[in-house]
Design a protein around this motif. Structure first.
Motif, PDB file in Angstrom:
ATOM      1  N   ASN A   1       0.845  -1.211   0.000  1.00 31.12           N
ATOM      2  CA  ASN A   1       0.000   0.000   0.000  1.00 31.12           C
ATOM      3  C   ASN A   1       0.870   1.246   0.000  1.00 31.12           C
ATOM      4  O   ASN A   1       0.582   2.208  -0.718  1.00 31.12           O
ATOM      5  CB  ASN A   1      -0.904   0.020   1.243  1.00 31.12           C
ATOM      6  CG  ASN A   1      -2.143  -0.828   1.054  1.00 31.12           C
ATOM      7  OD1 ASN A   1      -2.396  -1.317  -0.045  1.00 31.12           O
ATOM      8  ND2 ASN A   1      -2.910  -1.025   2.111  1.00 31.12           N
TER       9      ASN A   1
ATOM     10  N   TYR B   1       0.144   3.730  -2.988  1.00 29.03           N
ATOM     11  CA  TYR B   1      -0.503   5.014  -2.676  1.00 29.03           C
ATOM     12  C   TYR B   1       0.584   6.075  -2.450  1.00 29.03           C
ATOM     13  O   TYR B   1       0.563   6.799  -1.461  1.00 29.03           O
ATOM     14  CB  TYR B   1      -1.416   4.860  -1.448  1.00 29.03           C
ATOM     15  CG  TYR B   1      -2.530   3.869  -1.703  1.00 29.03           C
ATOM     16  CD1 TYR B   1      -3.572   4.183  -2.567  1.00 29.03           C
ATOM     17  CD2 TYR B   1      -2.529   2.613  -1.109  1.00 29.03           C
ATOM     18  CE1 TYR B   1      -4.584   3.264  -2.837  1.00 29.03           C
ATOM     19  CE2 TYR B   1      -3.537   1.693  -1.363  1.00 29.03           C
ATOM     20  CZ  TYR B   1      -4.554   2.025  -2.242  1.00 29.03           C
ATOM     21  OH  TYR B   1      -5.551   1.115  -2.511  1.00 29.03           O
TER      22      TYR B   1
ATOM     23  N   ASP C   1       4.969   6.052   4.807  1.00 28.19           N
ATOM     24  CA  ASP C   1       5.184   6.401   3.391  1.00 28.19           C
ATOM     25  C   ASP C   1       5.035   7.905   3.184  1.00 28.19           C
ATOM     26  O   ASP C   1       4.510   8.617   4.038  1.00 28.19           O
ATOM     27  CB  ASP C   1       4.202   5.618   2.494  1.00 28.19           C
ATOM     28  CG  ASP C   1       2.758   5.986   2.724  1.00 28.19           C
ATOM     29  OD1 ASP C   1       2.387   7.151   2.484  1.00 28.19           O
ATOM     30  OD2 ASP C   1       1.978   5.105   3.157  1.00 28.19           O
TER      31      ASP C   1
ATOM     32  N   ARG D   1     -12.800   1.028  -0.020  1.00 26.60           N
ATOM     33  CA  ARG D   1     -11.747   1.663  -0.812  1.00 26.60           C
ATOM     34  C   ARG D   1     -12.037   3.140  -0.873  1.00 26.60           C
ATOM     35  O   ARG D   1     -13.169   3.537  -1.150  1.00 26.60           O
ATOM     36  CB  ARG D   1     -11.719   1.097  -2.235  1.00 26.60           C
ATOM     37  CG  ARG D   1     -11.088  -0.273  -2.294  1.00 26.60           C
ATOM     38  CD  ARG D   1     -11.120  -0.806  -3.661  1.00 26.60           C
ATOM     39  NE  ARG D   1     -12.502  -0.960  -4.095  1.00 26.60           N
ATOM     40  CZ  ARG D   1     -12.917  -1.948  -4.874  1.00 26.60           C
ATOM     41  NH1 ARG D   1     -12.075  -2.843  -5.308  1.00 26.60           N
ATOM     42  NH2 ARG D   1     -14.163  -2.026  -5.234  1.00 26.60           N
ATOM     43  N   ALA D   2     -11.009   3.923  -0.603  1.00 32.10           N
ATOM     44  CA  ALA D   2     -11.194   5.368  -0.767  1.00 32.10           C
ATOM     45  C   ALA D   2     -11.294   5.621  -2.273  1.00 32.10           C
ATOM     46  O   ALA D   2     -10.781   4.831  -3.072  1.00 32.10           O
ATOM     47  CB  ALA D   2      -9.991   6.088  -0.184  1.00 32.10           C
TER      48      ALA D   2
ATOM     49  N   LYS E   1      -3.176  -1.073  -8.688  1.00 27.27           N
ATOM     50  CA  LYS E   1      -2.982  -2.072  -7.632  1.00 27.27           C
ATOM     51  C   LYS E   1      -3.924  -3.265  -7.811  1.00 27.27           C
ATOM     52  O   LYS E   1      -3.565  -4.394  -7.494  1.00 27.27           O
ATOM     53  CB  LYS E   1      -3.234  -1.411  -6.266  1.00 27.27           C
ATOM     54  CG  LYS E   1      -2.768  -2.284  -5.130  1.00 27.27           C
ATOM     55  CD  LYS E   1      -3.139  -1.716  -3.782  1.00 27.27           C
ATOM     56  CE  LYS E   1      -2.922  -2.792  -2.742  1.00 27.27           C
ATOM     57  NZ  LYS E   1      -3.838  -2.727  -1.650  1.00 27.27           N
TER      58      LYS E   1
ATOM     59  N   GLY F   1      -6.565  -3.890  -6.145  1.00 25.19           N
ATOM     60  CA  GLY F   1      -7.046  -4.419  -4.861  1.00 25.19           C
ATOM     61  C   GLY F   1      -8.560  -4.349  -4.763  1.00 25.19           C
ATOM     62  O   GLY F   1      -9.200  -3.554  -5.439  1.00 25.19           O
TER      63      GLY F   1
ATOM     64  N   GLY G   1     -10.030  -3.887  -1.761  1.00 23.85           N
ATOM     65  CA  GLY G   1     -10.368  -3.261  -0.482  1.00 23.85           C
ATOM     66  C   GLY G   1     -10.361  -4.259   0.665  1.00 23.85           C
ATOM     67  O   GLY G   1     -11.027  -4.057   1.673  1.00 23.85           O
TER      68      GLY G   1
ATOM     69  N   LEU H   1      -6.306  -4.179   4.062  1.00 24.71           N
ATOM     70  CA  LEU H   1      -6.170  -3.721   5.451  1.00 24.71           C
ATOM     71  C   LEU H   1      -7.060  -4.510   6.408  1.00 24.71           C
ATOM     72  O   LEU H   1      -6.734  -4.656   7.580  1.00 24.71           O
ATOM     73  CB  LEU H   1      -6.474  -2.222   5.548  1.00 24.71           C
ATOM     74  CG  LEU H   1      -5.395  -1.306   4.968  1.00 24.71           C
ATOM     75  CD1 LEU H   1      -5.788   0.154   5.110  1.00 24.71           C
ATOM     76  CD2 LEU H   1      -4.030  -1.533   5.622  1.00 24.71           C
TER      77      LEU H   1
HETATM   78  P1  ADP Z   1      -7.046  -1.796  -1.459  1.00 22.67           P
HETATM   79  O1  ADP Z   1      -6.978  -3.107  -2.059  1.00 22.67           O
HETATM   80  O2  ADP Z   1      -8.096  -0.914  -2.032  1.00 22.67           O
HETATM   81  O3  ADP Z   1      -5.722  -1.130  -1.360  1.00 22.67           O
HETATM   82  P2  ADP Z   1      -6.866  -1.885   1.401  1.00 22.67           P
HETATM   83  O4  ADP Z   1      -7.739  -2.566   2.383  1.00 22.67           O
HETATM   84  O5  ADP Z   1      -5.437  -2.279   1.371  1.00 22.67           O
HETATM   85  O6  ADP Z   1      -7.570  -2.097   0.020  1.00 22.67           O
HETATM   86  O7  ADP Z   1      -6.958  -0.339   1.659  1.00 22.67           O
HETATM   87  C1  ADP Z   1      -8.225   0.275   1.832  1.00 22.67           C
HETATM   88  C2  ADP Z   1      -8.158   1.728   1.404  1.00 22.67           C
HETATM   89  O8  ADP Z   1      -7.324   2.444   2.324  1.00 22.67           O
HETATM   90  C3  ADP Z   1      -7.498   1.921   0.062  1.00 22.67           C
HETATM   91  O9  ADP Z   1      -8.459   1.866  -0.971  1.00 22.67           O
HETATM   92  C4  ADP Z   1      -6.881   3.282   0.171  1.00 22.67           C
HETATM   93  O10 ADP Z   1      -7.829   4.253  -0.156  1.00 22.67           O
HETATM   94  C5  ADP Z   1      -6.573   3.435   1.659  1.00 22.67           C
HETATM   95  N1  ADP Z   1      -5.139   3.208   1.952  1.00 22.67           N
HETATM   96  C6  ADP Z   1      -4.575   2.099   2.424  1.00 22.67           C
HETATM   97  N2  ADP Z   1      -3.252   2.259   2.614  1.00 22.67           N
HETATM   98  C7  ADP Z   1      -2.971   3.511   2.266  1.00 22.67           C
HETATM   99  C8  ADP Z   1      -1.778   4.291   2.228  1.00 22.67           C
HETATM  100  N3  ADP Z   1      -0.598   3.812   2.638  1.00 22.67           N
HETATM  101  N4  ADP Z   1      -1.878   5.572   1.807  1.00 22.67           N
HETATM  102  C9  ADP Z   1      -3.049   6.081   1.427  1.00 22.67           C
HETATM  103  N5  ADP Z   1      -4.219   5.412   1.414  1.00 22.67           N
HETATM  104  C10 ADP Z   1      -4.174   4.137   1.828  1.00 22.67           C
END
Ligand code: ADP
Length: 339
Positions: A243, A247, A271, A290-291, A300, A302, A304, A307
């Motif tokens: 991530n 990101y 980061d 997911r943001a 990526k 992903g 969501g 995390l």
């Molecule tokens: P994804 O597969 O979308 O990355 P995650 O569960 O890993 O799913 O992350 C959920 C959301 O959290 C991401 O869509 C992103 O918006 C935000 N996010 C996670 N890690 C970071 C990071 N290091 N910097 C900025 N935003 C992050």
């Protein structure tokens, strides 16, 4: 000596000592009355006793019925409950006794079950939704090229590239789902040297970091050994570092620091990326959250889940994960693991 004379004298004395007839009759009657009254009294007492015992039994039965009514209610409710009636509650009122405590515990258990079932339902719906998009993309692409009689080699190559992306998303989703399922299984614990594990994570992700033009480095203050599942812990830090890479901006950095505090291992993944808005932060550990960041998501791929996997595994190890972030400047994820 004249023996017959003596006998006569004795009989005369005996007759002389006998009580008068009236007195004897009175005594006999008194005795009889006494015996009769005693018998009557015994009889009455026995009947009274039987009555008291009978009434006592009925009363005890009624009281026990009253006292056990909530217990019966619990039993009836338990028999009626199914996956569709988990909103049933006993709501037993009255004094705070053992029965009320049991009914309240039962209600609390129903509440937890209801929430779990709801969450499971949402999860299944989310999984279906996530699967539908790449599957729809695969079908549409196939249909477009299959129905186009003038399709060229380039069209087929473009289709293959789209199919490949859709398949990658599907593979990743399935892998994440499997990991989530694994994180609910008992841990295969062993001694894990975190310094070595983090080094391996960074080496494994170097090709991804190179493509994104992000530098990853490990800042190893001390080496810490924890009791955990090494492959699940590798997944935790891979997700966080990945991530941090995705990101981020080209030329950005991801710094992993390992430290120890009060015997707990403290790993921070910091980061210099895009950061997370304050209103999004409470949700990022939720499944499928997911943001809105379509550009990064496209790269990526992903779903969501990254995390939420991190959070589930860390909790399973008895640890904690926290996040601090400044939008536009970067984020720092801190994982605390017990010794
Ligand atoms: P994804 O597969 O979308 O990355 P995650 O569960 O890993 O799913 O992350 C959920 C959301 O959290 C991401 O869509 C992103 O918006 C935000 N996010 C996670 N890690 C970071 C990071 N290091 N910097 C900025 N935003 C992050």
């Amino acid at each position: 000596m004249n023996i017959p004379r003596l006998r006569l004298q004795h009989r005369w004395q005996w007759k002389k000592r006998r009580l008068p007839l009236r007195l004897r009759l009175a005594l006999w009657s008194a005795g009889l009355v006494l015996v009769l009254s005693f018998g009557l009294l015994l009889y009455i007492s026995l009947i009274g006793l039987a009555l008291v015992a009978g009434l006592g039994g009925v009363g005890a039965y009624w009281l026990a019925g009253m006292a056990l009514r909530p217990v019966r209610k619990v039993g009836d409710a338990a028999r009626r409950i199914s996956a569709n009636t988990l909103d049933t509650r006993l709501a037993v009122g009255g004094p705070k006794d053992e029965v009320k405590e049991m009914a309240d515990t039962f209600d609390a258990m129903l509440e937890r079950l209801e929430r779990t079932f709801e969450a499971q339902g949402c999860f299944v719906a989310d999984v279906a939704h996530e699967l539908r998009t790449p599957l729809a993309s695969l079908r549409t692409n196939l249909e477009v090229v299959a129905t186009d009689s003038d399709a060229t080699l380039e069209d087929y190559q473009a289709m293959a590239a789209t199919q490949e992306r859709a398949l990658t998303r599907l593979e990743r989703l399935v892998a994440d789902l499997l990991l989530l399922a694994t994180s609910e299984q008992p841990l295969a614990r062993c001694e894990v040297t975190l310094g070595t594990l983090l080094e391996e994570v960074i080496v494994d992700l170097k090709p991804v970091a190179d493509v994104q033009r992000v530098i990853c480095r490990l800042n190893n203050e001390v080496d810490v050994v924890v009791n955990g599942d090494s492959s699940l812990l590798t997944q935790v830090f891979s997700n966080l570092v990945e991530n941090g890479i995705y990101y981020n901006h080209p030329g950005g950095e991801v710094v992993v620091t390992l430290d120890q505090k009060d015997a707990w291992a403290v790993v921070t993944v910091a980061d210099t990326g895009i950061g997370i808005e304050a209103e999004q932060r409470p949700h990022i550990f939720e499944r499928f959250y997911r943001a809105d960041c379509s550009h990064t998501r496209r790269h990526k791929g992903g779903a969501g889940l990254g995390l939420s996997i991190v959070s589930a595994i860390v909790q399973q190890h008895g640890g904690k994960v926290q996040v601090e972030s400044t939008p536009g400047k970067g984020s720092t994820f801190t994982v605390l693991l017990p010794p």
